[in-house]
Design an enzyme around this catalytic site. Structure first.
Site, PDB file in Angstrom:
ATOM      1  N   GLU A 137       0.846  -1.197   0.000  1.00  0.00           N
ATOM      2  CA  GLU A 137       0.000   0.000   0.000  1.00  0.00           C
ATOM      3  C   GLU A 137       0.876   1.239   0.000  1.00  0.00           C
ATOM      4  O   GLU A 137       1.526   1.534   1.002  1.00  0.00           O
ATOM      5  CB  GLU A 137      -0.941  -0.037   1.209  1.00  0.00           C
ATOM      6  N   HIS A 191      -7.731   1.519   0.499  1.00  0.00           N
ATOM      7  CA  HIS A 191      -7.864   1.185   1.922  1.00  0.00           C
ATOM      8  C   HIS A 191      -8.657   2.258   2.673  1.00  0.00           C
ATOM      9  O   HIS A 191      -8.198   2.827   3.671  1.00  0.00           O
ATOM     10  CB  HIS A 191      -6.498   0.980   2.563  1.00  0.00           C
TER      11      HIS A 191
END
Length: 311
Positions: A260, A281
Site C-alpha cells: 500500500e 484502503h
C-alpha cells in the site's frame, strides 16, 4: 507525566482526550523503522495505524514502553508476540470500525452490480448509454461471508436487509448465527461452491495468508464476485487476476493491497483491470469511524495506565 508518541494521524478527539488526562504527546508521522528505533526509548506509549510498523528491532529499543496502541483493528504491522514477551500491552479498537467497513462492502457491491463507475464516466463524456448498462440486483443473491466477527456480523445484517441469502464460514458454533437467522458452515469449500458473492473479513495471519488461491477460486461458481476489505494478502492476488482474465471471476471490489500503495506489476494490473473496483484502503475512513476509534483507543490507554501503573 507519561509520554505518548503518535506516529500516524488520529482524530482531534483522541488528542484532546489524552491531553485532558495529562499525557504529553509528541507527533512523528510515518517514521521509518530506523528513525523510530532511535526515539522510541523516550516514550511510555506509542499510537500507530497501518502505516507504521512496530518490529522486534523497535521493541528492543523501547526501554520504557508500556503500551502499543493500534488506532484501528488489524495488528499485522506489530510484532505482537514479541511485544507481549517484553511485558508491553498491545491495544486496538476493532469495535470502532465495523459499521464503516460493512457499508463500504455494499458501496463496492452496488458499484459493481449497477455499473456505477461506467455510468458516471460515460455521462461526463457526454454519452447516454442507458441500454448498455443493464445491471443486476443484490436481492436473492447468496453472499458468503468468510469470518463472522464484528464486521462480518454487520455485513450479514445489511445483506439481510437487501433480501440476500447469507452463508457464513465459521470455525466454531456461534449464537449470533441463530440471532441473525442466517446459514453457517464449518466447511470453506461449501461456502465457496454455493456463493454468488464472497466477502472476506478475517485478520492476516500465517494461517490466513493466501486463504483464497487458485484452488479455492476454481471451486467457486462461474461469475462469482469477490470483495476484500480485510487484508490484501488473504487473497493470492495473482490467482485473482488469473480468475478475472479467464472470466471465472466476474468482478472484484478490493480495498486492501499487499503493498500500500500497490507497486508490483501484477498489483498494478489488478488495479487497472476493467472489472475491478479499486479503492485505497478507505473502508474505515469515515469521520464517524475515525472519531470513534480515536476516542476508544485514547480511553483504553488512559484505563491501562490508571489500572496498571497508577497504583
Amino acid at each position: 507525566m507519561f509520554r505518548v508518541l503518535i506516529c500516524d494521524k488520529v482524530s482531534e478527539k483522541c488528542v484532546a482526550k489524552l491531553r485532558a488526562a495529562g499525557f504529553q504527546l509528541d507527533f512523528v508521522y510515518k517514521p521509518s523503522i530506523e528513525d523510530l528505533s532511535k526515539i522510541i526509548g523516550r516514550y511510555d506509549a506509542v499510537i500507530v495505524r497501518s502505516s507504521t510498523r512496530i518490529t522486534r528491532e523497535v521493541i528492543d529499543r523501547a526501554s520504557r514502553l508500556k503500551v502499543i496502541a493500534r488506532a484501528g483493528a488489524g495488528l499485522d504491522n506489530i510484532d505482537i508476540s514479541y511485544a507481549v514477551s517484553r511485558g508491553i500491552a498491545v491495544l486496538n479498537a476493532p469495535e470502532a470500525l465495523s459499521i464503516a467497513v460493512a457499508e463500504h462492502v455494499f458501496a463496492l457491491l452496488l458499484t459493481i452490480f449497477r455499473n456505477i463507475c461506467l455510468a458516471n464516466n460515460s455521462m461526463k463524456r457526454g454519452e447516454w448509454i442507458k441500454h448498455a448498462l443493464l445491471g443486476r440486483e443484490l436481492f436473492g443473491k447468496t453472499i458468503g461471508i468468510i469470518g463472522l466477527g464484528r464486521i462480518g456480523v454487520e455485513v450479514a445484517k445489511r445483506a439481510k436487509a437487501f433480501g440476500m441469502n447469507v452463508i457464513a464460514y465459521i470455525r466454531r458454533p456461534k449464537k449470533i448465527v441463530e440471532e441473525l437467522n442466517i446459514s453457517a458452515t464449518f466447511s470453506l469449500e461449501e461456502l465457496l461452491r454455493n456463493s454468488d458473492i464472497i466477502t472476506l473479513h478475517i485478520p492476516l495471519t500465517p494461517q490466513t495468508r493466501h486463504m483464497i488461491g487458485e484452488r479455492e477460486i476454481a471451486l467457486m461458481k462461474d461469475g462469482v464476485v469477490i470483495i476484500n476489505t480485510s487484508r490484501g494478502a488473504v487473497i493470492d492476488g495473482k490467482a485473482l487476476l488469473k480468475g478475472l482474465k479467464s472470466g471465472k471471476v466476474l468482478a472484484a471490489g478490493i480495498d486492501v493491497w499487499v503493498n500500500e500503495p500497490p507497486k508490483e506489476t501484477w498489483e498494478l494490473e489488478l488495479v487497472k483491470h476493467p472489472r475491478v473496483i479499486a479503492t485505497p484502503h478507505i473502508g474505515s475512513m469515515t469521520r464517524e469511524a475515525q472519531d470513534r476509534v480515536g476516542e476508544i483507543i485514547a480511553q483504553k490507554i488512559i484505563d491501562y495506565f490508571k489500572i496498571n501503573i497508577d497504583k
